[in-house]
Design an enzyme around this catalytic site. Sequence first.
Site, PDB file in Angstrom:
ATOM      1  N   GLY A   1       0.785  -1.243   0.000  1.00 54.43           N
ATOM      2  CA  GLY A   1       0.000   0.000   0.000  1.00 54.43           C
ATOM      3  C   GLY A   1       0.809   1.279   0.000  1.00 54.43           C
TER       4      GLY A   1
ATOM      5  N   ASP B   1      -4.817   1.976  10.785  1.00 51.71           N
ATOM      6  CA  ASP B   1      -6.228   1.667  11.030  1.00 51.71           C
ATOM      7  C   ASP B   1      -6.344   1.061  12.429  1.00 51.71           C
ATOM      8  OD1 ASP B   1      -8.921   1.106  10.736  1.00 51.71           O
ATOM      9  OD2 ASP B   1      -8.637  -0.551   9.346  1.00 51.71           O
TER      10      ASP B   1
ATOM     11  N   PHE C   1     -13.516   2.971   3.974  1.00 46.40           N
ATOM     12  CA  PHE C   1     -12.518   2.136   3.314  1.00 46.40           C
ATOM     13  C   PHE C   1     -12.132   2.850   2.023  1.00 46.40           C
ATOM     14  CE2 PHE C   1     -10.659  -1.196   0.804  1.00 46.40           C
ATOM     15  CZ  PHE C   1      -9.861  -1.832   1.746  1.00 46.40           C
ATOM     16  N   VAL C   2     -10.890   3.295   1.946  1.00 46.71           N
ATOM     17  CA  VAL C   2     -10.466   4.131   0.823  1.00 46.71           C
ATOM     18  C   VAL C   2      -9.538   3.375  -0.122  1.00 46.71           C
ATOM     19  CG1 VAL C   2     -10.741   6.327   2.053  1.00 46.71           C
ATOM     20  CG2 VAL C   2      -8.579   5.090   2.227  1.00 46.71           C
TER      21      VAL C   2
ATOM     22  N   ASP D   1      -5.454  -0.432  -2.222  1.00 41.69           N
ATOM     23  CA  ASP D   1      -6.246  -1.268  -3.112  1.00 41.69           C
ATOM     24  C   ASP D   1      -7.538  -1.742  -2.466  1.00 41.69           C
ATOM     25  OD1 ASP D   1      -4.975  -3.124  -1.236  1.00 41.69           O
ATOM     26  OD2 ASP D   1      -5.784  -4.689  -2.527  1.00 41.69           O
TER      27      ASP D   1
ATOM     28  N   ARG E   1      -5.019   0.687  -7.185  1.00 42.51           N
ATOM     29  CA  ARG E   1      -3.804   1.305  -6.624  1.00 42.51           C
ATOM     30  C   ARG E   1      -3.318   2.461  -7.483  1.00 42.51           C
ATOM     31  NH1 ARG E   1      -1.972  -2.047  -2.485  1.00 42.51           N
ATOM     32  NH2 ARG E   1      -2.152  -4.283  -2.835  1.00 42.51           N
TER      33      ARG E   1
HETATM   34  P1  5GP Z   1      -4.085  -1.987  10.519  1.00 46.03           P
HETATM   35  O1  5GP Z   1      -3.114  -3.106  10.645  1.00 46.03           O
HETATM   36  O2  5GP Z   1      -3.634  -0.673  11.141  1.00 46.03           O
HETATM   37  O3  5GP Z   1      -5.484  -2.350  10.895  1.00 46.03           O
HETATM   38  O4  5GP Z   1      -4.253  -1.710   9.000  1.00 46.03           O
HETATM   39  C1  5GP Z   1      -3.260  -1.185   8.297  1.00 46.03           C
HETATM   40  C2  5GP Z   1      -3.225  -1.755   6.905  1.00 46.03           C
HETATM   41  O5  5GP Z   1      -4.515  -2.158   6.457  1.00 46.03           O
HETATM   42  C3  5GP Z   1      -2.751  -0.678   5.989  1.00 46.03           C
HETATM   43  O6  5GP Z   1      -1.365  -0.777   5.789  1.00 46.03           O
HETATM   44  C4  5GP Z   1      -3.542  -0.928   4.730  1.00 46.03           C
HETATM   45  O7  5GP Z   1      -2.800  -1.762   3.887  1.00 46.03           O
HETATM   46  C5  5GP Z   1      -4.787  -1.641   5.187  1.00 46.03           C
HETATM   47  N1  5GP Z   1      -5.919  -0.696   5.293  1.00 46.03           N
HETATM   48  C6  5GP Z   1      -6.454  -0.142   6.406  1.00 46.03           C
HETATM   49  N2  5GP Z   1      -7.468   0.684   6.112  1.00 46.03           N
HETATM   50  C7  5GP Z   1      -7.575   0.661   4.775  1.00 46.03           C
HETATM   51  C8  5GP Z   1      -8.441   1.334   3.842  1.00 46.03           C
HETATM   52  O8  5GP Z   1      -9.319   2.145   4.164  1.00 46.03           O
HETATM   53  N3  5GP Z   1      -8.236   1.041   2.529  1.00 46.03           N
HETATM   54  C9  5GP Z   1      -7.295   0.175   2.098  1.00 46.03           C
HETATM   55  N4  5GP Z   1      -7.198  -0.032   0.790  1.00 46.03           N
HETATM   56  N5  5GP Z   1      -6.461  -0.485   2.944  1.00 46.03           N
HETATM   57  C10 5GP Z   1      -6.602  -0.221   4.256  1.00 46.03           C
HETATM   58 MG    MG Z   2      -0.574  -1.761   4.131  1.00 44.07          MG
END
Ligand code: 5GP
Ligand code: MG
Length: 192
Positions: A49, A108, A157-158, A164, A170
């Site tokens: 990402g 997130d 969710f973006v 992606d 992407r």
């Molecule tokens: P976490 O481990 O903090 O829950 O999530 C982080 C990872 O989840 C990010 O590096 C990303 O790859 C993915 N992610 C979290 N929120 C989003 C979102 O809104 N859109 C997308 N495409 N990926 C997300």
């Molecule tokens: Mg990521």
Amino acid sequence: MQQDIDRILISSRRIADRVGELAAELAREYAPPGREQSCDLTIVAILSGSLIFLADLIRRLPMRMRIALVTVSSYPGASTESRGARLFEQITADVAGRDVLIVDDILDTGGTLRAVRAELARRQPRSIRTCVLLRKPAKAPPDVPADFVGFDIDNYFVVGYGLDYDGLYRNLPDIAVLRPELYTSGPGGGRA
Ligand code: 5GP
Ligand code: MG
């Protein structure tokens, strides 16, 4: 692809401006004027990402640096809810005694940064800080702080600018929300 977008949350122009500001903040922190050459920074970027953010950010940083890449997945396939972070490859960079900056696309639930940070901390770096393009403050836990943040966003969710959905989108230049009917429902699906 454009017809799949419900709305643009952050335009490519705003992203570029903010990436420039973040680069200036990082340069002040790691390489104050006159000390660019003594900087010993290793950027550990979390793929996939962060790939576009990383490419834009590092080209605006003036100091010497090393770059290490680590692949982590927490959203397998068509899901919009984290399933827990999984490191796909061990981090090979030698970061002992060095300043480390972890770069990720979005903070997130914090599972991804927590996992990568713990792995790096075992190698006794001089410092570990984190830089994320996006943060969802509604969820971001207090034990996983982001030191440098591009934008705080609501709990959408973006996609776009490297992020992606099911491997797609992407390459969108903006950060956007998809039309709701494109997110498949079922376990892990639906809008996060
Ligand atoms: P976490 O481990 O903090 O829950 O999530 C982080 C990872 O989840 C990010 O590096 C990303 O790859 C993915 N992610 C979290 N929120 C989003 C979102 O809104 N859109 C997308 N495409 N990926 C997300
Ligand atoms: Mg990521």
